[in-house]
Design a protein around this motif. Structure first.
Motif, short mmCIF file in Angstrom:
data_model
loop_
_atom_site.label_atom_id
_atom_site.label_comp_id
_atom_site.label_asym_id
_atom_site.label_seq_id
_atom_site.Cartn_x
_atom_site.Cartn_y
_atom_site.Cartn_z
N ASN A 291 -21.62 19.25 36.09
CA ASN A 291 -22.29 18.96 34.82
C ASN A 291 -22.85 20.23 34.20
O ASN A 291 -22.79 20.42 32.97
CB ASN A 291 -23.43 17.95 35.05
N LEU A 292 -23.36 21.12 35.08
CA LEU A 292 -23.88 22.38 34.57
C LEU A 292 -22.77 23.21 33.92
O LEU A 292 -22.96 23.82 32.86
CB LEU A 292 -24.54 23.17 35.70
N MET A 293 -21.61 23.23 34.53
CA MET A 293 -20.47 23.97 33.97
C MET A 293 -20.04 23.39 32.63
O MET A 293 -19.71 24.12 31.69
CB MET A 293 -19.31 23.96 34.97
N LYS A 294 -20.05 22.05 32.50
CA LYS A 294 -19.69 21.42 31.24
C LYS A 294 -20.69 21.77 30.14
O LYS A 294 -20.32 22.03 28.98
CB LYS A 294 -19.62 19.91 31.42
N ASP B 204 -20.09 25.34 29.14
CA ASP B 204 -18.85 25.40 28.37
C ASP B 204 -19.07 24.91 26.94
O ASP B 204 -18.57 25.50 25.96
CB ASP B 204 -17.77 24.56 29.05
N GLY B 205 -19.87 23.82 26.75
CA GLY B 205 -20.14 23.31 25.41
C GLY B 205 -20.93 24.28 24.56
O GLY B 205 -20.63 24.49 23.37
N LYS B 206 -21.95 24.90 25.17
CA LYS B 206 -22.77 25.86 24.43
C LYS B 206 -21.95 27.09 24.03
O LYS B 206 -22.15 27.68 22.96
CB LYS B 206 -23.98 26.26 25.25
N LEU B 207 -21.05 27.52 24.92
CA LEU B 207 -20.20 28.68 24.59
C LEU B 207 -19.27 28.36 23.42
O LEU B 207 -19.02 29.20 22.55
CB LEU B 207 -19.39 29.08 25.82
#
Length: 481
Positions: free
Chosen positions: A123-126, A129-132
């Motif tokens: 979830n942290l990676m998602k 990824d969304g913020k990037l």
């Protein structure tokens, strides 16, 4: 990330099947080799063992005037089957399989743990990824606060890097283990092919048949003359300087119990081990507390009972292990005791009880016999003396003694450099001086007895329990005898 875990599970399953196959196979693998028995000028080949180091050897040498074949028999060391090359190879493979299995288990545990970490950070990676993506599409939205939040989340993801590096190393290990498994499979197939087309049940039946033929052969062996003693085989180092240990001289070979009696004076504690392997490591034993203390180390276990000399007397006691009771006790008339006529090492060894192919014996001396060794054959049930011989040999000059085939063999010392140098033949009431050297490895023997069932010498040597194989010159009985 779950693929390595699945691969490891599959390999572990394969290794388990290999280990299971080998554990079922190994006890059945026995060397099916050969020996020769000669009868009336002809030879019958029986598949038993291939060499003097690996089994009973019967060598034809001559014929007596009656046409009997005179042969030399070399008794084997124990556990011959374990010396079979295929058994050794399989044991090495089993050790290798065990090592690989352990590596697999460690790899499996580590993979499972790391996979859980990856799932927890998913979830942290998602989120990162969304913020990037948002920052990439609209750079103006990336204010200092948002940038710091993104930086903090990236910091939280940094521990994932060594996990990924470990995955790379584990992938290499999986490749190596895969190659090892492939090599093991090839070796196992080669061994199976070498063993032939027999299934394991058939092999087991063949082994049982060969054992039956071996016992039949042994029954036809006449009693022989001792001509050699092997190098010592140290079984265990335990107890005090003096003591006695033995197996039953008469019961079936399926009974592998071992008895140990530490000390030579006033002892009452007898340890009974389930097997020789248990005795070696000092485990799985029961204790018998004798109703009367013993003297010396000249005890013997014969047909389920312990025969020993009662402390400060010339009384012989028959103690039955199963019922834990004294079945009979009888005085050995005139026999010296309490260190009156011991062997040269002392230790109240006045009365030495022993057994051979022809029964139960007592070796001792009396004042009328002027301290010379007396041999008496005893009735195992009543302990009555059946027959007695005066050897003329001074008992105090003997280091130790034992009976083989109704012949008393005496060592010249209990210390280093000892040899068997006197033999008295009860069948002919004659004697001779011999020269049969043996290695007294620990330089102080306080007990030396022959076991006719195993055809080995048991010794207690300075706190070490030691065995010797023997070489006998024997006569093969034919069906016409």
């Amino acid at each position: 990330m779950s693929v390595p875990l699945l691969k490891i599970g599959a390999v572990l399953s394969t290794m388990a099947m290999v280990t299971n196959w080998m554990s079922q196979t190994l006890p059945s693998l026995v060397g099916l080799n050969g020996t020769t028995i000669s009868r009336g000028g002809t030879s019958e080949r029986i598949a038993l063992y291939p060499s003097p180091e690996e089994g009973w050897q019967i060598y034809s040498s001559d014929q007596d005037p009656d046409g009997k074949c005179l042969c030399t028999v070399v008794a084997p060391a124990q556990n011959m089957c374990s010396r079979d090359p295929r058994s050794r190879q399989l044991r090495q493979l089993m050790e290798k399989v065990q090592n690989i299995t352990q590596s697999m288990e460690v790899l499996d545990l580590r993979t499972y743990r790391d996979l859980q970490y990856v799932r927890d950070t998913e979830n942290l990676m998602k989120t990162v990824d969304g913020k990037l993506k948002i920052a990439s599409d609209n750079p103006r939205t990336l204010n200092p606060k948002s940038f710091q939040e993104l930086k903090d989340k990236m910091t939280q993801l940094l521990p994932l890097l060594p996990v990924l590096d470990q995955y790379k190393a584990d992938a290499g290990m999986i490749m190596r283990l895969r190659d090892e498994v492939r090599n093991l499979s090839l070796v196992l197939m080669a061994i199976q092919e070498e063993m032939g087309a027999y299934d394991y049940e058939e092999l087991r039946q063949r082994v049982l048949l060969l054992e039956t033929r071996l016992h039949s052969c042994m029954q036809k062996l006449g009693c022989g003359k001792l001509t050699g003693v092997s190098n010592p085989i140290t079984v265990r180092a335990s107890g005090s300087r003096f003591g006695s240990w033995m197996t039953d001289t008469m019961i079936p070979s399926s009974d592998n119990r071992v008895w140990s009696m530490d000390g030579y004076l006033k002892g009452r504690r007898v340890l009974e081990f389930r097997t020789m392997s248990d005795f070696k490591i000092g485990l799985n034993f029961v204790q018998h507390l004798l109703p009367h203390p013993w003297a010396g180390t000249g005890h013997v276990v014969y047909n389920g009972s312990l025969y020993y000399n009662k402390y400060q007397s010339n009384i012989i006691i028959k103690y039955h292990f199963r019922s834990r009771s004294v079945l009979v006790q009888r005085s050995l008339s005139g026999a010296g005791y309490n260190n009156t006529f011991p062997y040269s090492w002392g230790g109240s060894s006045d009365i030495d009880l022993m057994a051979d192919e022809n029964g139960l014996w007592a070796v001792y001396t009396t004042i009328p016999n002027a301290g010379n060794i007396v041999i008496s054959r005893l009735d195992p049930q009543s302990l009555e003396v059946l027959q007695t011989w005066d050897t003329g040999f001074p008992k105090r000059s003997a280091g130790e003694a034992f009976m083989i085939c109704s012949t008393l063999y005496v060592t010249n010392s209990h210390l280093a450099g000892a040899k068997i140098y006197f033999a008295y033949y009860t069948n002919t009431s004659t004697y001779e001086y011999t020269d049969i050297p043996f290695h007294n490895q620990y330089s102080h023997i306080s007990m030396m007895d022959y076991n006719p069932r195993e055809r080995v010498l048991y010794t207690w040597n300075n706190g070490h329990q030691v065995m010797y194989n023997v070489t006998l010159f024997q006569v093969i009985k034919t069906s016409d005898d």
